[in-house]
Structure formats: structure tokens, C-alpha cells
Design a protein around this motif. Structure first.
Motif, PDB file in Angstrom:
ATOM      1  N   LEU A 162      -2.463  -0.756  -5.014  1.00 31.33           N
ATOM      2  CA  LEU A 162      -1.292   0.162  -4.980  1.00 31.33           C
ATOM      3  C   LEU A 162      -1.021   1.134  -6.339  1.00 31.33           C
ATOM      4  CD1 LEU A 162       1.225  -2.475  -3.451  1.00 31.33           C
ATOM      5  CD2 LEU A 162       0.245  -0.467  -2.176  1.00 31.33           C
ATOM      6  N   ARG A 163      -1.397   0.313  -7.326  1.00 32.32           N
ATOM      7  CA  ARG A 163      -1.367   1.139  -8.476  1.00 32.32           C
ATOM      8  C   ARG A 163      -2.388   2.244  -8.580  1.00 32.32           C
ATOM      9  NH1 ARG A 163      -0.152  -3.819 -12.777  1.00 32.32           N
ATOM     10  NH2 ARG A 163       2.273  -4.175 -12.299  1.00 32.32           N
ATOM     11  N   SER A 164      -3.435   2.022  -8.033  1.00 30.43           N
ATOM     12  CA  SER A 164      -4.496   3.139  -7.795  1.00 30.43           C
ATOM     13  C   SER A 164      -4.342   4.282  -6.986  1.00 30.43           C
ATOM     14  CB  SER A 164      -5.979   2.414  -7.746  1.00 30.43           C
ATOM     15  OG  SER A 164      -5.962   1.909  -6.493  1.00 30.43           O
ATOM     16  N   GLY A 165      -3.036   3.861  -6.159  1.00 28.93           N
ATOM     17  CA  GLY A 165      -2.814   5.122  -5.344  1.00 28.93           C
ATOM     18  C   GLY A 165      -3.304   4.731  -3.810  1.00 28.93           C
ATOM     19  N   LEU A 166      -3.523   3.486  -3.456  1.00 29.47           N
ATOM     20  CA  LEU A 166      -3.927   3.323  -2.027  1.00 29.47           C
ATOM     21  C   LEU A 166      -2.611   2.764  -1.296  1.00 29.47           C
ATOM     22  CD1 LEU A 166      -7.237   1.048  -2.569  1.00 29.47           C
ATOM     23  CD2 LEU A 166      -7.009   3.407  -1.666  1.00 29.47           C
ATOM     24  N   PRO A 167      -2.449   3.203  -0.004  1.00 29.04           N
ATOM     25  CA  PRO A 167      -1.372   2.526   0.722  1.00 29.04           C
ATOM     26  C   PRO A 167      -1.607   1.085   0.948  1.00 29.04           C
ATOM     27  CG  PRO A 167      -2.946   3.732   2.198  1.00 29.04           C
ATOM     28  CD  PRO A 167      -3.444   4.045   0.849  1.00 29.04           C
TER      29      PRO A 167
END
Length: 322
Positions: A162-167
């Protein structure tokens, strides 16, 4: 001579039924299934994914033996849920075959030892009903323990995604491929349900109902509250992972503190059976009356009942819920 031959034939037939019920596939078929599973998991084709889902639906359909088992068993839905919690590909029909086989083998062996027929039937039913139930319970506890041990790692992996931008849906797929054990299987099932149109809340709640663990229920409630109120999901899941790790540490502390009481209970509970076995080995004629004399059988049954009550009380005294 003829009754002995009939008993031997019955034992052989029972063992054959157990082997047929639980025998796995051939190595060649198992290899083909593994290759198909890898192709279905990593393929991007919607047709292959749809075929995989259709295959799972068809494999879950009840067989004729399952229908027979549902007629005779008192609560087949609960039994099916317990078998699913083990993670084993067993059916209700296989469970019924194993129970009947254990009952027949136990009753036959006790009858050959000279015990009365009614006692043999009672002990056979006790073993045939109690032993599979006990084995299923042990398998469920072992699988839940493995899931609980790996679950905080899975949540932390989701936090990094999540912190890397994935849903959130993609992070669940990452957990299904990266975390081994029951965690991978359960998250893969959630991802598969979401691919065929189920909402994430419904898929997660079905998994939570099947697992029956408070840790996964916390996870489902956390996601539901975050969807309603908003906020930083990664931070919320990180706090949840920290709470679950502290909960596991507290369980280990309680287990260490109660280990002495558990050891004493095990020794006290096993001592009468150990003494009975030693005396029976030294003088089988003396202890053999317990299987022939009705008065001794009644006294022994009463002793077993009182020991069971004491074991249940001690188990409740040393069992702590967090």
C-alpha cells in the motif's frame, strides 16, 4: 473356522474401503494437476481463469457418497465446515467411510479378544465417532496456528504494498503468491472470489466465517471501518500487525506459565491407564476380567466418566482466552 474367515474378510474389505477413500492420485496425474494449477494462476487469459473457476465449482459438487452421508449424519453442514477448516480435500462421504471402518475394525478386534458383543459394539462406536472428530479438531488447530503465526507477516507485506502505491486487491494477490502456508491459500481464495464478481467485504467475511479466528476477524473489521471512515489504511494495518504480534507474545507467556499445570494434568490423567496396561502385561488373566465381568465393566465405565469430568474441569482451569 467360518466366523474367523468372515471376520478376516470384513477387516480386509474395511481396509480396502479406507484406502480407496483416502488414496491420493497417481504421481503422473498429480504432476499434470500442478502444471495446470500454475498455468491457471499465472495466466492472463480470461478464458483460462473462467475454466479454472468452473473446475472448482464442479469439484465442489456433492457425490453419491456425500448424499448418503448427509442422510445419516445429524449436522452435515457443520461437519462440512469443519472439514474445510482442515484444508484437506476430504468429503463427507470419505469421513463417513473412515468412521464406519474404524468402528468395524475396533469392534472386531475386541470381539476376537473375548469381550462381550455389546461392549465391542459400544467401544467400536466410541472409536468410530470420537477418533475422526478428534483428528479433525487437531488438524484444525494446527492449521489455525500456522495461519495465525504467518498472518502478521502477511499484513506487513500488504502495508509495504500500500505504501508503494498498490491497491488493496493487488496487495492481497501479492500475499497469495509470497506468503507460504494456509495464508497463501486463504488469500488466493479471496482473490479468486473477487475476480468472479464478489465484493471484497463478502469474500473476506466468508473466509473469516470459515477460519473462525479472531485475528482474521480483526482484519475484516479494520478494512470495513476504514472504508466507512477513511484514513491511512497502511498505518491502520501496521498498527493491527503490531497488536497481533503482541497478542501472540501474550499467548506464549500464558502457555509457559500454565505448562506445569498442564504437565501435572497429563500425568495424573495417564497414570491409571499406564498402571492398567502394566498390570495387564504382567497378569493378563487378572485384568482380563474387566472385559468379561459385568460388574467390573460398570465400575470401569463409571471411573472413565469421572475421569473425563475431572479432565474437563482441569482443561477449563488452565485454558485462558485473550
Amino acid at each position: 473356522m467360518f466366523p474367523m474367515v468372515m471376520m478376516a474378510a470384513g477387516l480386509l474389505g474395511t481396509l480396502v474401503l479406507v484406502y480407496v477413500a483416502f488414496a491420493g492420485p497417481s504421481p503422473a496425474k498429480a504432476q499434470v494437476r500442478r502444471l495446470e494449477s500454475l498455468r491457471e494462476r499465472h495466466s492472463k487469459s480470461t478464458e483460462i481463469v473462467a475454466q479454472a473457476q468452473l473446475k472448482k465449482i464442479m469439484s465442489g459438487r456433492p457425490t453419491k457418497m456425500d448424499g448418503v452421508a448427509q442422510r445419516f449424519l445429524p449436522n452435515p453442514a457443520l461437519l462440512r465446515k469443519r472439514i474445510e477448516q482442515t484444508g484437506k480435500p476430504w468429503s463427507i462421504g470419505q469421513y463417513l467411510i473412515a468412521s464406519v471402518a474404524l468402528a468395524i475394525v475396533t469392534a472386531t478386534l475386541i470381539t476376537l479378544r473375548g469381550a462381550p458383543i455389546f461392549l465391542a459394539i459400544f467401544v467400536g462406536l466410541f472409536v468410530g465417532i470420537g477418533l475422526p472428530h478428534f483428528v479433525i479438531g487437531r488438524l484444525i488447530k494446527r492449521r489455525v496456528a500456522k495461519f495465525t503465526a504467518r498472518f502478521p507477516d502477511a499484513i506487513e507485506l500488504m502495508v509495504r504494498g500500500l505504501r508503494s502505491g498498490l491497491p488493496i486487491s493487488e496487495t492481497m494477490g501479492v500475499v497469495a503468491t509470497e506468503v507460504p502456508g494456509p495464508v497463501s491459500i486463504e488469500f488466493q481464495a479471496v482473490s479468486d472470489k473477487m475476480k468472479i464478481g464478489r465484493t471484497m467485504e463478502a469474500a473476506l467475511q466468508e473466509t473469516a466465517d470459515r477460519l473462525g479466528t479472531p485475528e482474521f476477524q480483526f482484519f475484516v473489521i479494520t478494512l470495513a471501518i476504514q472504508r466507512e471512515t477513511g484514513g491511512n489504511l497502511a498505518e491502520t494495518l501496521a498498527n493491527l500487525a503490531d497488536v497481533l504480534r503482541k497478542r501472540a507474545q501474550m499467548k506464549l507467556k500464558i502457555k509457559a506459565m500454565s505448562s506445569e499445570s498442564k504437565a501435572s494434568a497429563y500425568i495424573i490423567g495417564a497414570l491409571p491407564f499406564i498402571v492398567f496396561g502394566i498390570i495387564y502385561f504382567i497378569n493378563p488373566d487378572y485384568m482380563g476380567d474387566f472385559f468379561i465381568d459385568e460388574r467390573l465393566m460398570i465400575a470401569g465405565g463409571g471411573g472413565l466418566i469421572w475421569m473425563s469430568i475431572g479432565a474437563m474441569i482441569m482443561a477449563k482451569m488452565i485454558n485462558f482466552e485473550i
